[in-house]
Design a protein around this motif. Structure first.
Motif, PDB file in Angstrom:
ATOM      1  N   LEU A  17      15.077   1.657 -35.841  1.00  0.00           N
ATOM      2  CA  LEU A  17      15.200   2.013 -34.432  1.00  0.00           C
ATOM      3  C   LEU A  17      16.646   2.384 -34.144  1.00  0.00           C
ATOM      4  N   ALA A  18      16.885   3.676 -33.878  1.00  0.00           N
ATOM      5  CA  ALA A  18      18.215   4.140 -33.482  1.00  0.00           C
ATOM      6  C   ALA A  18      18.288   4.014 -31.971  1.00  0.00           C
ATOM      7  N   LEU A  19      18.938   2.975 -31.490  1.00  0.00           N
ATOM      8  CA  LEU A  19      18.866   2.621 -30.076  1.00  0.00           C
ATOM      9  C   LEU A  19      19.767   3.489 -29.213  1.00  0.00           C
ATOM     10  N   ASP A  20      19.203   3.999 -28.130  1.00  0.00           N
ATOM     11  CA  ASP A  20      19.991   4.622 -27.079  1.00  0.00           C
ATOM     12  C   ASP A  20      20.915   3.556 -26.489  1.00  0.00           C
ATOM     13  N   PRO A  21      22.128   3.919 -26.030  1.00  0.00           N
ATOM     14  CA  PRO A  21      23.037   2.905 -25.468  1.00  0.00           C
ATOM     15  C   PRO A  21      22.424   2.084 -24.339  1.00  0.00           C
ATOM     16  N   ALA A  22      21.412   2.624 -23.655  1.00  0.00           N
ATOM     17  CA  ALA A  22      20.780   1.875 -22.565  1.00  0.00           C
ATOM     18  C   ALA A  22      19.898   0.737 -23.085  1.00  0.00           C
ATOM     19  N   PHE A  23      19.497   0.813 -24.354  1.00  0.00           N
ATOM     20  CA  PHE A  23      18.711  -0.257 -24.965  1.00  0.00           C
ATOM     21  C   PHE A  23      19.650  -1.337 -25.491  1.00  0.00           C
ATOM     22  N   GLU A  24      19.351  -2.594 -25.192  1.00  0.00           N
ATOM     23  CA  GLU A  24      20.078  -3.710 -25.770  1.00  0.00           C
ATOM     24  C   GLU A  24      19.256  -4.269 -26.923  1.00  0.00           C
ATOM     25  N   ALA A  25      19.869  -4.420 -28.094  1.00  0.00           N
ATOM     26  CA  ALA A  25      19.140  -4.919 -29.260  1.00  0.00           C
ATOM     27  C   ALA A  25      18.509  -6.276 -28.968  1.00  0.00           C
ATOM     28  N   GLU A  26      19.215  -7.135 -28.243  1.00  0.00           N
ATOM     29  CA  GLU A  26      18.678  -8.464 -27.948  1.00  0.00           C
ATOM     30  C   GLU A  26      17.412  -8.366 -27.113  1.00  0.00           C
ATOM     31  N   ALA A  27      17.417  -7.478 -26.113  1.00  0.00           N
ATOM     32  CA  ALA A  27      16.235  -7.308 -25.267  1.00  0.00           C
ATOM     33  C   ALA A  27      15.065  -6.742 -26.067  1.00  0.00           C
ATOM     34  N   VAL A  28      15.346  -5.824 -26.985  1.00  0.00           N
ATOM     35  CA  VAL A  28      14.287  -5.260 -27.818  1.00  0.00           C
ATOM     36  C   VAL A  28      13.675  -6.336 -28.711  1.00  0.00           C
ATOM     37  N   CYS A  29      14.532  -7.142 -29.340  1.00  0.00           N
ATOM     38  CA  CYS A  29      14.038  -8.215 -30.215  1.00  0.00           C
ATOM     39  C   CYS A  29      13.231  -9.244 -29.440  1.00  0.00           C
ATOM     40  N   GLN A  30      13.699  -9.555 -28.252  1.00  0.00           N
ATOM     41  CA  GLN A  30      12.970 -10.519 -27.424  1.00  0.00           C
ATOM     42  C   GLN A  30      11.604  -9.968 -27.048  1.00  0.00           C
ATOM     43  N   ALA A  31      11.543  -8.665 -26.747  1.00  0.00           N
ATOM     44  CA  ALA A  31      10.267  -8.047 -26.395  1.00  0.00           C
ATOM     45  C   ALA A  31       9.322  -7.998 -27.589  1.00  0.00           C
ATOM     46  N   ILE A  32       9.854  -7.748 -28.776  1.00  0.00           N
ATOM     47  CA  ILE A  32       9.012  -7.713 -29.976  1.00  0.00           C
ATOM     48  C   ILE A  32       8.294  -9.039 -30.168  1.00  0.00           C
ATOM     49  N   GLU A  33       8.977 -10.134 -29.914  1.00  0.00           N
ATOM     50  CA  GLU A  33       8.385 -11.453 -30.129  1.00  0.00           C
ATOM     51  C   GLU A  33       7.582 -11.959 -28.946  1.00  0.00           C
ATOM     52  N   GLY A  34       7.906 -11.499 -27.740  1.00  0.00           N
ATOM     53  CA  GLY A  34       7.316 -12.139 -26.577  1.00  0.00           C
ATOM     54  C   GLY A  34       6.405 -11.315 -25.698  1.00  0.00           C
ATOM     55  N   VAL A  35       6.416  -9.992 -25.818  1.00  0.00           N
ATOM     56  CA  VAL A  35       5.616  -9.146 -24.924  1.00  0.00           C
ATOM     57  C   VAL A  35       4.289  -8.797 -25.599  1.00  0.00           C
ATOM     58  N   VAL A  36       3.196  -9.049 -24.910  1.00  0.00           N
ATOM     59  CA  VAL A  36       1.863  -8.765 -25.453  1.00  0.00           C
ATOM     60  C   VAL A  36       1.595  -7.262 -25.422  1.00  0.00           C
ATOM     61  N   VAL A  37       1.202  -6.716 -26.569  1.00  0.00           N
ATOM     62  CA  VAL A  37       0.801  -5.315 -26.666  1.00  0.00           C
ATOM     63  C   VAL A  37      -0.719  -5.282 -26.636  1.00  0.00           C
ATOM     64  N   ALA A  38      -1.263  -4.540 -25.685  1.00  0.00           N
ATOM     65  CA  ALA A  38      -2.715  -4.518 -25.501  1.00  0.00           C
ATOM     66  C   ALA A  38      -3.245  -3.090 -25.578  1.00  0.00           C
ATOM     67  N   GLY A  39      -4.542  -2.993 -25.866  1.00  0.00           N
ATOM     68  CA  GLY A  39      -5.214  -1.707 -25.772  1.00  0.00           C
ATOM     69  C   GLY A  39      -5.164  -0.829 -26.997  1.00  0.00           C
ATOM     70  N   ILE A  40      -4.685  -1.334 -28.135  1.00  0.00           N
ATOM     71  CA  ILE A  40      -4.668  -0.540 -29.359  1.00  0.00           C
ATOM     72  C   ILE A  40      -5.994  -0.759 -30.091  1.00  0.00           C
ATOM     73  N   VAL A  41      -6.715   0.325 -30.333  1.00  0.00           N
ATOM     74  CA  VAL A  41      -8.033   0.247 -30.962  1.00  0.00           C
ATOM     75  C   VAL A  41      -7.930  -0.396 -32.344  1.00  0.00           C
ATOM     76  N   GLY A  42      -8.775  -1.388 -32.583  1.00  0.00           N
ATOM     77  CA  GLY A  42      -8.809  -2.058 -33.868  1.00  0.00           C
ATOM     78  C   GLY A  42      -7.796  -3.164 -34.032  1.00  0.00           C
TER      79      GLY A  42
END
Length: 429
Positions: free
Chosen positions: A99-124
């Protein structure tokens, strides 16, 4: 039943100028490796609800324009980046995601979202966090050797620099320090600076992220795929790798140098009595000159039940809540607290005040440690005040408290306008 291997993810971050050029260069180098997919979200038109997402794999590039109902970083994460990680991880042709992060993205926020945000609606796929499918292998941060220390110790806001997204009130220092503090490895870019300045920068990095290997390069052209892979291989097994630490985690991570070199030193301040809030408010000015960052847990005499978290970067400081002291919790709540926290508290438990104490770490690059310690000691309650804390807390509660609903510095006005409470770790200016 076989356990599926999670796909490793490498995040590359950099803040403005030469550092963002470094992000693009490193991403271009890593996408040459077989099985590596590179993803970049361009957020320059985010306020208009437009995000441009580019994916590189096996020499092919595809760009898609995304139109979001709400133009914000959080929506980009939830609506596109996290689902994309899950989909890419399911491909047999993908061995690693960069992931080549845009300056507006914070790596910490991305990592926190990877572990904590539920991803829904993907078939299978059963709904759940992307962390079930991917794991953070490393956070790689680029920095500009000529500007980073000045950025990390200044008080300019992102808005004043022309870099702020909507409702973003952070300072340049908060972003600069935060990106490096969260890194597993660093690429320091730029032509040779003054020898003393470079030595001072090296000592700051050695104390801020002692376990992170550093690649020093005057010319990006010399940093190729092989050099980056070697840097990633040097990351220690116990490195952070995207983990989010709460306010009760150890303040000193790794084994940073504890001596003073080129004026750079780590100052540890601990006390078993509380701060007087008004004196502390005055004493905190000592953290705004010659200090890169400070963080830690505080006990305020007027708030005996609350763990107060302090975090500063350069000329900005924020104070927020970090939950309650164990001594202020009912037994059932204590039983649910982190076992490591309970064990550490037991080692220093006081019959009167329980686990309440003060523990701060300050990274100074151009300040006298004695002056900082003197100012903080002066802010502690004196013996007669401590007796009031123990025997007449109702009287202590009447003391003036500039931190009544937490606090931010510089103050909005001379009356010390209160800020809203933060989450576990106070952030923002």
């Amino acid at each position: 039943m076989a356990v599926l291997e999670r796909t490793p993810v490498v995040l590359i971050a950099g803040f403005a100028g030469r550092a963002t050029q470094g992000v693009d260069h490193l991403a271009a180098a890593l996408r040459q490796a077989a099985g590596t997919v590179v993803v970049r979200h361009e957020l320059s038109e985010l306020r208009e609800g437009i995000v441009r997402r580019t994916v590189w794999q096996d020499g092919r590039e595809s760009t898609e324009v995304l139109e979001l109902a709400h133009g914000c970083v959080s929506c980009t994460l939830r609506a596109d980046l996290l689902p994309l990680l899950c989909k890419l991880s399911a491909r047999d042709s993908v061995d690693r995601i960069v992931l080549a992060l845009d300056p507006a993205f914070e790596a910490e926020a991305v990592c926190q979202a990877i572990e904590g945000v539920v991803v829904a609606g993907i078939v299978g796929r059963v709904d759940g966090p992307a962390g079930r499918d991917v794991r953070v292998e490393a956070v790689l941060t680029c920095l500009d050797t000529q500007t980073w220390l000045a950025d990390a110790t200044g008080d300019e806001t992102l808005a004043e620099r022309g870099l702020a997204a909507a409702d973003d009130d952070r300072t340049v220092a908060q972003v600069a320090v935060g990106q490096v503090d969260f890194a597993d490895a660093l690429v320091a870019l730029g032509p040779a600076v003054d020898a003393l300045d470079q030595a001072r920068l090296a000592e700051v990095l050695a104390r801020l992220v002692p376990d992170a290997p550093v690649c020093w390069s005057e010319d990006l052209a010399t940093v190729g795929t092989a050099e980056i892979e070697k840097l990633l291989a040097r990351i220690p097994a116990g490195s952070r790798r995207g983990r989010i630490f709460d306010a009760h985690a150890p303040l000193l991570r790794g084994q940073p140098p504890l001596g003073t070199e080129h004026g750079v030193t780590l100052i540890e301040f601990a006390a078993s009595r509380p701060f007087h809030p008004e004196r502390l408010h005055e004493a905190l000015d000592v953290l705004f000159e010659g200090v890169v960052t400070a963080r830690g847990r505080m006990w305020l005499a007027t708030q005996p039940g609350e763990v107060v978290w302090l975090e500063s970067a350069g000329g900005g400081l924020r104070v927020g809540g970090a939950g309650r002291w164990l001594a202020a919790m009912p037994a059932d709540e204590v039983a649910q607290a982190d076992p490591a926290r309970r064990a550490l508290a037991a080692l220093r438990w006081d019959d009167t005040f329980g686990d309440r104490d003060i523990s701060l770490v300050i990274l100074a690059h151009d300040a006298d440690p004695a002056d900082i310690r003197h100012a903080l000691h002066w802010a502690l309650v004196e013996d007669d005040e401590l007796r009031l804390v123990e025997r007449a807390p109702e009287r202590v509660a009447q003391w003036e408290d500039p931190f009544g609903e937490w606090h931010q510095d510089p103050c909005a006005d001379s009356e010390s306008a209160p800020a809203q409470p933060n989450s576990q770790r106070g952030e923002g200016k």
